[in-house]
Enzyme design. Structure first.
Site, PDB file in Angstrom:
ATOM      1  N   GLY A  72       0.797  -1.222   0.000  1.00 42.12           N
ATOM      2  CA  GLY A  72       0.000   0.000   0.000  1.00 42.12           C
ATOM      3  C   GLY A  72       0.830   1.273   0.000  1.00 42.12           C
ATOM      4  CB  ILE A  74       1.585   7.762   2.452  1.00 43.62           C
ATOM      5  CG1 ILE A  74       2.100   8.374   3.758  1.00 43.62           C
ATOM      6  CG2 ILE A  74       0.534   8.649   1.768  1.00 43.62           C
ATOM      7  CD1 ILE A  74       2.906   9.646   3.566  1.00 43.62           C
ATOM      8  CB  SER A 142      -5.982   2.201   6.029  1.00 44.15           C
ATOM      9  OG  SER A 142      -6.568   3.466   5.817  1.00 44.15           O
ATOM     10  CG  LEU A 156      -7.589  -4.004  10.983  1.00 40.33           C
ATOM     11  CD1 LEU A 156      -8.044  -2.915  11.955  1.00 40.33           C
ATOM     12  CD2 LEU A 156      -8.784  -4.902  10.629  1.00 40.33           C
ATOM     13  CB  CYS A 173      -4.789   4.407   0.883  1.00 41.18           C
ATOM     14  SG  CYS A 173      -5.077   4.064   2.631  1.00 41.18           S
TER      15      CYS A 173
END
Length: 219
Positions: A72, A74, A142, A156, A173
Site C-alpha cells: 500500500g 502512505i 485502512s 488494519l 492510501c
C-alpha cells in the site's frame, strides 16, 4: 483441531519498535508457534508502503514519515485509532486443510470491521479496487499486509476517535481527495473508544477465521 491464537493488548507503542518486533516474531517463529493478534495505538506517524510514492505526502509536517515493508501507499496512525496486527501462518492453515489465501485474509480483516460497524447500526463496505472499509464514500479503515515465508504481519488501522486533520497532509492510501472518517462521527464519543471497540473487532475476526482464543498476554 482449531488453530491456536494469542491476543496481545499492547496499549500505546512506538510504531517503529512495534514494526521491528513483528519482523523478528515472523522471522523466528516455527511450525508450532501460535498465531497472534496485536492490538495497539501509535503516537502520530505517517507510514509509507513498499511501493509508496513520495508525491502522496502533500506537505511536510512535524510528524515523522517511516518507510515500511507493508503493501500500500502512505497512511497516518495516531492515538484513538485501533491498529490490529495479524501474525498468521497462512501456510500452516493450508496444511491443516484450511484453504485461505492472502485475499481471504484481507477479506476477513475487512469483514471484521464491517461487522463491528454493524454492531453499532452503521453500514460499512469494502471496495474491490481499493482495500479497506468505507462509509458513504469516506474511508474508516485502512489495510496493509506483508507476507514472508507464508506468514503475515501488519494488518488494519480502524479510525475510532482521533484527530483526523493529519490526513489532510497526504493522499490517504494514494487516493487524492479521499475523505477519512471515524466511528466517533456516528456514535456517542464515550462509546467510540478503542478499548470498547477492539473486543468486538477481535471477536468477529476470530469467528470468521475459525480461531479459538486461548489467552490474552501483555508484552
Amino acid at each position: 483441531m482449531e488453530p491456536r491464537l494469542i491476543i496481545r493488548q499492547l496499549g500505546i507503542q512506538d510504531y517503529q519498535e512495534t514494526w521491528h518486533k513483528m519482523q523478528s516474531f515472523t522471522d523466528q517463529r516455527n511450525e508450532q508457534t501460535p498465531d497472534e493478534i496485536w492490538l495497539v495505538e501509535h503516537p502520530a506517524v505517517f507510514t509509507q508502503g513498499q511501493t509508496g510514492k513520495a508525491e502522496h505526502l502533500l506537505q511536510k509536517t512535524d510528524i515523522p514519515v517511516i518507510q515500511t515493508d507493508r503493501g500500500g501507499q502512505i497512511t497516518y496512525h495516531g492515538l484513538g485509532q485501533q491498529v490490529m496486527y495479524v501474525l498468521i501462518d497462512i501456510k500452516r492453515l493450508k496444511a491443516q486443510g484450511r484453504e485461505i489465501s492472502v485475499r481471504d485474509l484481507v477479506t476477513a480483516l475487512e469483514q471484521s470491521v464491517v461487522k463491528t460497524l454493524a454492531d453499532y447500526g452503521i453500514e460499512g463496505y469494502p471496495k474491490a479496487d481499493a482495500p479497506g472499509v468505507y462509509i458513504d464514500g469516506r474511508k474508516i479503515c485502512s489495510l496493509g499486509l506483508r507476507i514472508r515465508h507464508g506468514r503475515s504481519f501488519h494488518g488494519l488501522a480502524f479510525n475510532i476517535n482521533m484527530d483526523l486533520s493529519p490526513f489532510h497532509s497526504i493522499n490517504p492510501c494514494g487516493y487524492a481527495g479521499l475523505e477519512m472518517t471515524q466511528l466517533a462521527d456516528f456514535i456517542d464519543s464515550n462509546e467510540a473508544q478503542c478499548d470498547k471497540v477492539s473486543p468486538k473487532l477481535v471477536d468477529h475476526f476470530v469467528t470468521i477465521l475459525g480461531y479459538n482464543k486461548q489467552q490474552i498476554f501483555n508484552i
